[in-house]
Design an enzyme around this catalytic site. Structure first.
Site, PDB file in Angstrom:
ATOM      1  N   ASP A 299       1.050  -1.576  -0.097  1.00  0.00           N
ATOM      2  CA  ASP A 299      -0.052   0.093  -0.128  1.00  0.00           C
ATOM      3  C   ASP A 299       0.858   0.870  -0.051  1.00  0.00           C
ATOM      4  O   ASP A 299       2.080   0.841   0.168  1.00  0.00           O
ATOM      5  CB  ASP A 299      -0.840  -0.338   1.488  1.00  0.00           C
ATOM      6  CG  ASP A 299      -1.674  -0.822   0.713  1.00  0.00           C
ATOM      7  OD1 ASP A 299      -2.542  -1.433   0.020  1.00  0.00           O
ATOM      8  OD2 ASP A 299      -2.991  -0.765   1.681  1.00  0.00           O
TER       9      ASP A 299
ATOM     10  N   LYS B 235      -5.098   8.004  -6.891  1.00  0.00           N
ATOM     11  CA  LYS B 235      -4.582   6.817  -7.804  1.00  0.00           C
ATOM     12  C   LYS B 235      -5.721   5.855  -7.166  1.00  0.00           C
ATOM     13  O   LYS B 235      -5.122   5.601  -5.773  1.00  0.00           O
ATOM     14  CB  LYS B 235      -3.263   6.875  -8.403  1.00  0.00           C
ATOM     15  CG  LYS B 235      -2.357   5.439  -8.383  1.00  0.00           C
ATOM     16  CD  LYS B 235      -1.568   4.922  -7.920  1.00  0.00           C
ATOM     17  CE  LYS B 235      -1.303   3.148  -8.581  1.00  0.00           C
ATOM     18  NZ  LYS B 235       0.286   2.997  -8.255  1.00  0.00           N
TER      19      LYS B 235
ATOM     20  N   MET C 195      -8.059   9.256   8.241  1.00  0.00           N
ATOM     21  CA  MET C 195      -8.672   9.589   6.852  1.00  0.00           C
ATOM     22  C   MET C 195     -10.115  11.344   7.323  1.00  0.00           C
ATOM     23  O   MET C 195     -11.064  11.229   6.244  1.00  0.00           O
ATOM     24  CB  MET C 195      -9.568   8.293   6.631  1.00  0.00           C
ATOM     25  CG  MET C 195      -8.644   7.734   6.186  1.00  0.00           C
ATOM     26  SD  MET C 195      -9.384   6.032   5.528  1.00  0.00           S
ATOM     27  CE  MET C 195     -10.391   5.678   7.182  1.00  0.00           C
TER      28      MET C 195
END
Length: 257
Positions: free
Chosen positions: A51, A80, A190
């Site tokens: 990742d 992406k 996040m």
């Protein structure tokens, strides 16, 4: 090339009873915060499916990469994206080809990651898979910046929240009204883009504007940046300081310690 933490001249053995696929939590970012078991699995792997987060950029400090295939499976915020189905297929195809596969993920595989989805995909394909827990950024990054998620006599609970979708969004599963009333620490990952909306939702739910807050960007790395503010100024602080992912936002009395 930097010398690996554990010499790869005589690599740690991968016992035959261990599964062909390992879901590895790489930790919050610094290469030396991966677990020993995670390191051993990386050093024994034929293929590393990596990742964006975790120690991906410094794999050469952990593994002799000669003869190891490294697959970039990055999922960048609002950028992406490698389809999850494609990642699942990588794990299955390489395992069926007789390869030892290390699926390197940031933080912990099961803390707002797709670890369980990948384990389930392997199980449905008849591929044995193990989970190697990792150090989650939700707790470790604030700690490295001097913010304890809990402190005796200050708080008795904490909640880790995904800020991937804003309050009021049809896909949001978080009750921000209830969250504002818990009295515990709130750790948001996040959540950079939706941080201002989250702060507003907590304020609307009655959480005090002077509640301490902290934001830590690129925690555990040389690029770490930490700022202190309050819940009332959190939104403007994120904008003024040009905070960018990855970052952890902490809201609660511990952020003022």
């Amino acid at each position: 090339m930097s010398k690996p933490l554990i010499s790869t001249a005589a690599p740690a053995r991968w016992p035959d009873e261990n599964p062909p696929v390992s879901l590895i939590g790489g930790g919050p970012g610094a290469w030396d915060l991966i677990t020993v078991r995670g390191l051993m699995r990386l050093q024994a792997a034929d293929v590393i499916v990596a990742d964006h987060l975790g120690p991906t950029a410094e794999l050469d400090k952990l593994v002799d990469l000669r003869g190891v295939e490294v697959i970039d499976a990055s999922k960048l915020p609002y950028g992406k994206q490698v389809a999850q189905e494609k990642i699942n297929q990588y794990l299955i195809d390489f395992a069926r080809a007789g390869k030892k596969v290390a699926r390197l993920k940031g933080g912990d595989p099961y803390v707002f990651g797709r670890g369980f989805e990948e384990l389930r995909a392997c199980a449905e394909a008849g591929i044995d898979c193990e989970v190697v827990p990792g150090v989650t950024s939700a707790i470790s990054v604030p700690a490295l910046a001097g913010v304890p998620i809990t402190q005796r006599g200050v708080v008795h609970s904490f909640t880790v929240v995904s800020g991937h979708v804003p309050p009021g969004h049809p896909k949001s599963l978080t009750d921000f009204d209830a969250l504002a009333r818990t009295g515990g620490t709130i750790s948001i990952i996040m959540g950079v883009k939706n941080g201002p909306a989250i702060a507003e939702a907590l304020l609307d739910a009655g959480k005090a504007a002077d509640t301490p807050a902290a934001v830590v960007q690129e925690g555990s790395t040389a690029a770490e940046k930490a700022v202190r503010c309050t819940l009332g100024t959190l939104g403007e602080t994120l904008v003024r300081e040009s905070i960018a992912p990855p970052a952890v936002i902490v809201i609660g009395e511990v952020a003022g310690l």
